[in-house]
Scaffold this motif. Structure first.
Motif, PDB file in Angstrom:
ATOM      1  N   UNK A 156      19.954  47.526  58.605  1.00 24.24           N
ATOM      2  CA  UNK A 156      20.921  46.356  58.755  1.00 24.24           C
ATOM      3  C   UNK A 156      21.985  46.297  57.618  1.00 24.24           C
ATOM      4  N   UNK A 157      21.626  46.792  56.403  1.00 23.34           N
ATOM      5  CA  UNK A 157      22.489  46.602  55.023  1.00 23.34           C
ATOM      6  C   UNK A 157      23.769  47.432  55.202  1.00 23.34           C
ATOM      7  N   UNK A 158      23.622  48.603  56.064  1.00 28.94           N
ATOM      8  CA  UNK A 158      24.608  49.633  56.171  1.00 28.94           C
ATOM      9  C   UNK A 158      25.549  49.232  57.345  1.00 28.94           C
ATOM     10  N   UNK A 159      25.333  48.331  57.996  1.00 25.20           N
ATOM     11  CA  UNK A 159      26.173  47.889  59.455  1.00 25.20           C
ATOM     12  C   UNK A 159      27.035  46.505  59.141  1.00 25.20           C
ATOM     13  N   UNK A 160      27.966  46.831  59.572  1.00 22.13           N
ATOM     14  CA  UNK A 160      28.924  45.519  59.703  1.00 22.13           C
ATOM     15  C   UNK A 160      28.563  44.555  60.374  1.00 22.13           C
ATOM     16  N   UNK A 161      28.648  43.250  60.051  1.00 15.66           N
ATOM     17  CA  UNK A 161      28.484  41.819  60.650  1.00 15.66           C
ATOM     18  C   UNK A 161      28.892  41.809  62.034  1.00 15.66           C
ATOM     19  N   UNK A 162      30.156  42.075  62.530  1.00 17.51           N
ATOM     20  CA  UNK A 162      30.355  42.181  63.746  1.00 17.51           C
ATOM     21  C   UNK A 162      30.882  43.746  64.301  1.00 17.51           C
ATOM     22  N   UNK A 163      30.721  44.016  65.367  1.00 16.60           N
ATOM     23  CA  UNK A 163      30.846  45.415  66.045  1.00 16.60           C
ATOM     24  C   UNK A 163      30.891  45.467  67.533  1.00 16.60           C
ATOM     25  N   UNK A 164      31.472  46.605  67.746  1.00 21.83           N
ATOM     26  CA  UNK A 164      31.542  46.833  69.268  1.00 21.83           C
ATOM     27  C   UNK A 164      30.620  47.833  69.827  1.00 21.83           C
ATOM     28  N   UNK A 165      31.035  48.821  70.282  1.00 22.92           N
ATOM     29  CA  UNK A 165      30.205  49.916  70.764  1.00 22.92           C
ATOM     30  C   UNK A 165      29.633  50.723  69.717  1.00 22.92           C
ATOM     31  N   UNK A 166      28.530  51.214  69.974  1.00 19.55           N
ATOM     32  CA  UNK A 166      27.809  52.111  69.033  1.00 19.55           C
ATOM     33  C   UNK A 166      27.210  53.331  69.784  1.00 19.55           C
ATOM     34  N   UNK A 167      27.466  54.471  68.910  1.00 19.57           N
ATOM     35  CA  UNK A 167      26.863  55.703  69.565  1.00 19.57           C
ATOM     36  C   UNK A 167      25.787  56.211  68.604  1.00 19.57           C
ATOM     37  N   UNK A 168      24.613  56.292  69.268  1.00 15.24           N
ATOM     38  CA  UNK A 168      23.162  56.811  68.659  1.00 15.24           C
ATOM     39  C   UNK A 168      23.010  58.475  69.000  1.00 15.24           C
ATOM     40  N   UNK A 169      22.956  59.084  68.074  1.00 13.10           N
ATOM     41  CA  UNK A 169      23.049  60.668  68.290  1.00 13.10           C
ATOM     42  C   UNK A 169      21.735  61.019  67.859  1.00 13.10           C
ATOM     43  N   UNK A 170      20.713  61.908  68.647  1.00 11.56           N
ATOM     44  CA  UNK A 170      19.588  62.474  68.290  1.00 11.56           C
ATOM     45  C   UNK A 170      19.671  64.134  68.075  1.00 11.56           C
ATOM     46  N   UNK A 171      19.941  64.572  66.794  1.00 12.56           N
ATOM     47  CA  UNK A 171      20.017  65.915  66.495  1.00 12.56           C
ATOM     48  C   UNK A 171      18.725  66.659  66.708  1.00 12.56           C
ATOM     49  N   UNK A 172      18.859  68.120  66.708  1.00 12.72           N
ATOM     50  CA  UNK A 172      17.680  69.000  66.637  1.00 12.72           C
ATOM     51  C   UNK A 172      17.361  69.434  68.092  1.00 12.72           C
ATOM     52  N   UNK A 173      16.362  70.445  68.112  1.00 12.10           N
ATOM     53  CA  UNK A 173      15.954  71.067  68.982  1.00 12.10           C
ATOM     54  C   UNK A 173      14.509  70.659  69.376  1.00 12.10           C
ATOM     55  N   UNK A 174      14.524  69.979  70.848  1.00 12.63           N
ATOM     56  CA  UNK A 174      13.407  69.497  71.431  1.00 12.63           C
ATOM     57  C   UNK A 174      12.318  70.265  71.566  1.00 12.63           C
ATOM     58  N   UNK A 175      12.550  71.688  71.502  1.00 12.10           N
ATOM     59  CA  UNK A 175      11.796  72.815  71.919  1.00 12.10           C
ATOM     60  C   UNK A 175      10.784  73.145  70.828  1.00 12.10           C
ATOM     61  N   UNK A 176      11.149  72.538  69.563  1.00  8.96           N
ATOM     62  CA  UNK A 176      10.386  73.136  68.336  1.00  8.96           C
ATOM     63  C   UNK A 176      10.063  71.814  67.710  1.00  8.96           C
TER      64      UNK A 176
END
Lengths: 299, 299, 299, 299
Positions: B90-110
């Motif tokens: 939360x220290x890196x996130x602005x007080x007020x914000x709109x849409x957020x995109x969360x991205x999960x990188x990597x290969x789910x098969x390894x």
């Protein structure tokens, strides 16, 4: 020397030789190099308890195929590798037989431990069809296939599950597929060991605690294994040996207990080897079936 | 010194200190140890290019939480770990914000590369609900989540896919989750690094080739990483150092390029850390949501 | 008449004919039956807005292949079906082209909606190889492949994700694969529709809300669809019609909105059709590649 | 009347009542409505063979919980539903017991058939821990869990596999979880039937051919079932009845044999019900365990 570090009889023999003086003869072990379908094959036969003690492996025959060329992905290599594995496997199988149970050991959620379950998904399962539709499938062998999972997920030893199934379906023999450990990086995921001695505790990635062999199961157990992990202590020891550094005994055992070492592209290797083993087993069990016919059945 | 071996700024700083004389000061880097919710936290701030060059990491802030206690599986540890990660995030996130995109990188098969996709499956996705049912979901933040897969499976760099999505959904910032590499066995799978510098090429298990950061994406990129693999060369080098053996440069690079080293129970670790990261992100983004409410949403 | 109940232009035309008097001519629609590789093929061309209104489908060409014989699992049927789909697909593809994006729509966690993701797992992905290793792979077409997931899991419309990717990788055209709905039980899972009109909202199992076509994507969109579900209202209506029972309008709409009707062995069908579509696409895109070569690449 | 169309004793009784004159009494059946934790509960006890013949279900007790409120996803509903299922389940379980085997039936690759395997992934498995680490886990019950797969994938009847495992681990009783079929749309995926009669052939999505009950297994078999599919013939028959249309017998049997009818959001339902059943079983078997503690164990 610590043979627990390798599940390959071939490597146990190499280690023995390196540690012995030239004039010593390894008694109770017969070894021979060969070529099958263009792939190098090593045949190690442990003939008595003296040989078994020397190599730390049970009495029996061990065939190791080196399939390194499959990395090139030439069109002809896969069918050739399937035939080579099938040819070696067929030497351990009786002329005539009834029901066969194929068992894929290991944890499908840990990639290097998933070669058994991957092979199972390539097995043509026919036991129910042969019994119910004898007119259509009567000429096929009755084959059943299971992946008993791992102790941490079921609370039951794989061996207990297999023994239970054996009692009910009464196969003539079982074929077990598992991930193994090797001492040589260059053998990882490109080698198949075929043996009539079944699965010995402590092998591979997981932690099987009971042997799965003729003695514990009450019938012949043929095991196909692929080394997918290498013991990290072995890597460090080999390295230390190369640079002439004496290592204290047990210095590395904590590493070995906690860590897995496996190739970065392990997912592709598991899928490749699962297909080669599964198709080779089909080829032996379903007399004369072609790759195209297997593709049809399994797609 | 080879900082490419670790993705943790904290470790890069440790390495620097070990290799420096006592009197040297690491300029351009501010470091401080702390405790959050009972867990040890290290804060490293790289303030200028001199510090960046010394540690081999971009200018920015890096917080590392050590969550070793979660191995004990006490009932209070998971909620406490989730809160600690959420507090730091939360220290890196602005007080007020709109849409957020969360991205999960990597290969789910390894398995050791699957921490990003595991976290994504624990994210409460709301963007479509907020837009369509504002009466019901209007008080939730619009959150979207994607797992762009790996280059070998899609033929497209993760960064390209993310950039394309950003253009369309126009988030205020993105949160990226990835597997990292560490130099210390004891940090594997029990550590979280949170940074405002995004993802740097060459990190972790796979082989990201382009940075995912504010510069390449055009908006703030917060990265959460968990070290799940350790470079085998690092293990051997540490060992060699302990026994005072000088190693020739590059002696181990072939090992590093080909092999993964990861804990034997990596599947459990990935599932644990995926849940902690996902729930911590939900907690920060969906102001005041409780663990029970998340359980409801995600079951 | 409710054409929303079928995604097949061929069926929309059949419905139109049944509901019209013999002397009426369906203007703006050209239809022709044919045979390709031994499989029945229906070609429907909607030539203007009058035809589009009559059939409730956009102007364009629609080819439907009936692959019923694959149920027999003869060894020659799969290769023949792959060739038939490839032949029809190739008619919609330009002589010369650069990068191609293949998109598998649908939710892999709902079996009848997983035909798109199943096909994607059978696509040979080469874009990264062609660019990086032109000496080895330079003669292959650059192909990328993605499965954008479903709105409920990502919070993002599939169309938004695809549009974003298109901007970055700039393909010459895209091929989209999706599950469709049919009005005829006998067409379920054994039929392929190939069209140059892309994907129309409301199709299939899920709930795409935006069209994926030349207009929305800015480049040619070829769609391959397999009917895997049938509208339950259609079954009841057909039945009521057979027994001459007039049904009130909308009597069945609640059923249609809530329920999926699909074959009991849908998992086998999805796997079969995913392989046929994937291999047919490879055959067209990678000029002259054989099934054996695809097996190598994808194993 | 065709009771094969429903696996719920409650529905079989409803059907019987609808088809009987008001003055007839259903002998051999005791039924009572109740409320548990705020959820409606129906208790049907079939006391003799006359009742069994009338309802087409074996003698025994059948409890059906209606959990419709879980669709609202209120924070308090899941824990309340888990408690309600646990309370009813505990009535069928002896005061004191040793090892328990939990079995998840069905095909995990067909979504509406995956409720058993989904529940299994929520079971706390302890048998191996209790035996090996009695100091730490000695106060937990020894629980084992298996998903025996389906006949088409293994070639072995589920009942054969379970019987084999029972012989080896000698549980005091087994709990079996399976998908059922219902005659009422409103019951789909929101109802749990708990019975001491085990699993009766022909139930649910797949095609179990042998009963799994006290008689065939040799020990008490408690079954938990969730209706996830509805017979399409039933829908049409109900509809025809509403509009007073007499249907010829067997007119719809082909539909019933070939088709699955299930809710569109079946993936979410399976995941919800798998968690509720798994957690309820844990609650009963591991005396006094809380939801938070289960979360820890299973994350």
């Amino acid at each position: 020397m610590n043979n627990a570090r390798t599940d390959l009889a071939q490597e146990a023999r190499e280690v023995w030789q390196e540690s012995s003086s030239d004039t010593t003869k390894l008694r109770g072990v017969i070894a021979r190099d060969d070529t099958v379908n263009g792939f190098p094959v090593s045949r190690v036969k442990i003939t008595d308890e003296e040989g078994a003690a020397a190599l730390g492996k049970p009495v029996g025959s061990y065939t190791t195929l080196e399939l390194r060329e499959i990395s090139r992905r030439d069109i002809e290599t896969f069918p050739r590798a399937i035939s080579a594995v099938a040819d070696e496997l067929s030497k351990l199988i009786p002329e005539s037989f009834g029901t066969v149970l194929v068992v894929g050991l290991g944890n499908e959620h840990i990639t290097p431990d998933a070669v058994g379950t991957s092979a199972i998904s390539n097995i043509i399962v026919t036991r129910h069809l042969v019994h119910r539709l004898p007119d259509v499938f009567g000429r096929m062998r009755p084959v059943a296939a299971v992946a008993p999972g791992v102790l941490g997920m079921t609370g039951i030893e794989s061996g207990e599950i297999i023994r239970g199934i054996i009692r009910h379906i009464k196969p003539d023999f079982i074929i077990v597929i598992d991930a193994l450990s090797s001492m040589r990086l260059e053998r990882l995921c490109r080698t198949v060991q075929i043996t009539d001695t079944g699965i010995t505790p402590g092998s591979g990635v997981g932690n099987a605690r009971v042997a799965i062999n003729r003695e514990t199961m009450g019938l012949p157990v043929i095991a196909l294994g692929v080394p997918t992990v290498v013991d990290i202590a072995t890597i460090i020891e080999n390295f230390a040996e190369d640079v002439k550094l004496p290592l204290p005994d047990g210095a590395l055992s904590e590493y070995s207990e906690r860590l897995l070492v496996t190739p970065k592209d392990i997912d592709v290797h598991i899928s490749d080897m699962g297909r080669i083993l599964g198709y080779a087993i089909n080829k032996v069990l379903q007399n004369g079936i072609t790759i195209e016919e297997m593709d049809e059945f399994l797609s």
